[in-house]
Every structure is written in C-alpha cells, then in structure tokens.
Design an enzyme around this catalytic site. Sequence first.
Site, short mmCIF file in Angstrom:
data_model
loop_
_atom_site.label_atom_id
_atom_site.label_comp_id
_atom_site.label_asym_id
_atom_site.label_seq_id
_atom_site.Cartn_x
_atom_site.Cartn_y
_atom_site.Cartn_z
N SER A 148 -0.45 1.58 4.46
CA SER A 148 -0.36 2.46 5.63
C SER A 148 0.98 2.29 6.32
CB SER A 148 -1.49 2.14 6.62
OG SER A 148 -1.27 2.78 7.86
N CYS A 149 1.53 3.39 6.84
CA CYS A 149 2.76 3.31 7.63
C CYS A 149 2.52 2.57 8.94
CB CYS A 149 3.32 4.70 7.92
SG CYS A 149 2.27 5.72 8.99
N SER A 150 1.24 2.39 9.31
CA SER A 150 0.91 1.69 10.55
C SER A 150 0.54 0.23 10.31
CB SER A 150 -0.25 2.40 11.25
OG SER A 150 0.14 3.69 11.67
N SER A 151 0.69 -0.24 9.10
CA SER A 151 0.42 -1.65 8.81
C SER A 151 1.50 -2.54 9.42
CB SER A 151 0.38 -1.86 7.30
OG SER A 151 0.21 -3.22 6.98
N HIS A 154 8.41 5.14 15.79
CA HIS A 154 7.05 5.07 15.24
C HIS A 154 6.09 4.35 16.18
CE1 HIS A 154 3.75 4.27 12.41
NE2 HIS A 154 4.25 5.25 11.67
#
Length: 483
Positions: free
Chosen positions: A263-266, A386
């Site tokens: 995930s890009c949010s990891s 982000h």
Amino acid sequence: MPFRREITVKTDIEKVAPGAERDDAAEALIGRARTAMEAFKSAPQERLDEAVTALAWSIYKPDRARALAALAVETTGLGDIESKITKNRRKTFGCLRDLLRVKSTGVIEELPERGLVKYAKPVGVVAAITPSTNPSATPVNKAMFAIKGANAIVMAPSPAGWTATNATVEAMRTGLAGIGAPEDLVQILPTPVTRRATAALMKAADLVICTGSQNNVRAAYGSGTPAIGVGAGNVTVIIDSSADLDAAAGKIKASKIFDNATSCSSENSLIIPDDIYDLAIAALKRVGGYMATPEERTRIVERLWVEGKLNRELIGHDARVLAEAFELPAAADQASFFMVEESGIGKDYPLSGEKLSLVLSVYRGRDFDDAKRIAAAILEHQGRGHSVGIHTTDMDRARELAAELDVVRVLVNQAHAFGNGGGFDNGLPFTLSMGCGTWQGNSISENLNYRCFINITHLVTTIEEDKPSEEALFGAYWNKYGK
C-alpha cells in the site's frame, strides 16, 4: 548459500506500439461506453444506487473476494491473499456506505439564502488507470464512484494486473446485467495493454483517473484530457515521547504487514525521539519486528535495490522470503517485519524512500522538534503531499504537524494503511486513491471520491443585494495606511 540476485524491474504501461488497431480498440470501447450511458441517462438516484450496490456485491461476496484475491497474488506475485480479501471487502463496504449516503444526480444542494440550486451531471466516459498492487479493489472502487455519477468507465490496468482486473471487470459486468443495467458501463482494454492503447483511451475519454506509477500519472496529465492523478507514498510516522508504546507498536505492525506493505499508505520510516528510543524499539520487537545489524543492513540495501531500482523479486513478498534473501539469522525466522536504522536522507540513501516491502527504516531524533525536521526532510525527498502519522497523547504536537508539514493527511494514533484511505473510526472518505495536492503535482488535495466524478450546474436566482460600503471593505486599510 548467498542469495542470487535475479530481478524483473516493475514496468509501467508497456512500451510496445503494435499499430492502429490498438487505437481502434480504444475508440470502440469508448463508443460502447457512450451508448451504455445514453441508455442509463434517465436513471434516478435509486437506480444509480442499485447499480453501485451491484458493483460492490460483485467483489464483496465472500467466495468472490477470495477468488479474486488469490488470482491477484498468483498473477502479480505481490501481496498476500488474506490481506487482499480484507481489502476487497473492507474498502468496498466502506465505499458503499459513503455512496449510499449522498445524492449524485438531479438537485443535490439548495441554498435559498444565496439563490443557488446545484444539479449534478455526469462527467462522461472515465478512463481509469489502475495498478498491479490492487488489481481488483481499485477498479471496483473507481467503478463505484463513476456509476454513482451516472458515468461509464473503461479500465486500463497494469499489464501485470490485467488477468485479475479482467476477472474483476467480468464480475462487475455480470452484476450490472443481473439488475438489467448496461454491462458496457464497465469495460477493460484488451490485452496486451500498451502505452499506445492506453494513450488512445485517455485521449478519447472525458476524464482520466490515474492510480499508479508517477510516469503514468504524468502521462495522464499530458493526455490532453482532464485528469486526476495521485501521488507516490513514502509514509513517515513519529512515535512521540508521550505515546502508548505498546499500542503504537501494535498498530504499526498491523499496518506495515498488511498486504506485504504494497500500500502507498504503508509505513516506510519511523522517527523516534532519543528519550524513548530503546523502549520503543523493544515494543516493536515484542510485536514481531527484527532489528538488523549494520552488516545485515548492508545486505538489505544491496539486495532490495539493484542498479537503483527496487528488486521486483522482493517487493510485496512474505517475510520468510526476505529473511532468506537477506541471509538473516534464525532469530529473524519468526519476524513479521524488518527494521533498519538510518540517518541519511536523499537519493544516496535508498532507505529514506518508499520500499514496497516489509522493511522499515528507523530514524533517531533528539526530540520532537528534531523528529519533525527529519519528517519534513524525508517528505521533501519523496512523498511530499501524501501523509504522515503520529502516535501521541499530546494533540498540540499533532496539530503542529498539520500546521507545518506539506501533507494532505496527518493521522493520529492510527494504523496508517487502514486509516489513510478512509476508516470506520475517522472521517476520511473510503478510497484507494489519495490525492497529494500541488505538492506532488496533483489536481486534488483530498481522497478521491464521488464528487470527482460529477459536473455541477448552478441555477442562480437573484437575492437581496449584498453590497457593503467602501468603508466596510477599505476602512481598516485606510486607517492603517491612508488612502
């Protein structure tokens, strides 16, 4: 036995340009999409919501969620099945919750005091660029947004994700047919997906939504069609001195290991102030983190990056694969993720960037101000716009990050990968695409949502004149600076 470095570099949309027939295929898809929209143009809100629910059920259904998750892992080699099942169901359920609570056609807002009435209209045919990391959940998420606005959508998946995305599209089309809605509201580019075919699709569409590599995002913005692209992640999380360390460690682990950190949010980096550093590391070890030695750190860097690129054979893979690849000792066999101490930031320090793997960089700060400085520097290197996270009981520090750092989202005491794209215990809308604002060259600074998929007509009527005096507007300025 030393790990043998074999890599297949992760590609963007394939560079092959096979000929005009690929352009014709895109035009044909767009034509069918417009026909489907025409047949569905009079659909009332209840009918749109029924279609959106059909799309959601096409992936939420337990056996379908599992089958698509297994197919995604089998064909892309990225992530793990159980996490993808959770993603297929949780994201879809949350998105459906959000969508069923809002109007998206006809009159959606009335402001009589301002003489305004707002009408929602479709944006048209949407070209959706989708990544191999989420070959099922992202297409359904985008399709739900598109159909909520009475649009049609055509998927252009990553070549590596085509098989799983095609199966997902077929499931959605079956769902639409089951309620008597036009199947061609959801379509997919035929394989092989090439740069030329995708470019033709983007050019012919009315709106492009791109989730994926930054090369693809730039191509979307350069297509000549209105586009919404999202930015790269490189999530940095501060563990504040006031944090509940065991709670923070548990959330960080849950987020980091989810879908093998694809995930890009990891979380990619942790910043821990000196006064709790050892205690925080101990808490992270208790939940399954392994701290690499300096020698092991060298091997990790050498093998996770080859010729400056992430090793396709290691990203998105299980911990056991990494432990073997990095030649870690038996003590690492039961580890869930791997911590590596770092102090440098920038292109010469790959650990300061996104890793798409179960490797977590750890920075040591002098205090909170220093931690904030490190976070800002990491963002400046990669991931600006982000998000960041903080584990703390001092909300003033969270507010300080929100006021000072160039990010769209600051998550407080949350597992980042679960909260950043919307959560049942936070107010962000559910999505799989996070806008990063102009900080990262994006046109939105919010989570992608249904409002991005509608045009709004404003009905404007006269109201009582609202024209203040010159004194009311200029008085303070005149008093301070003169006329």
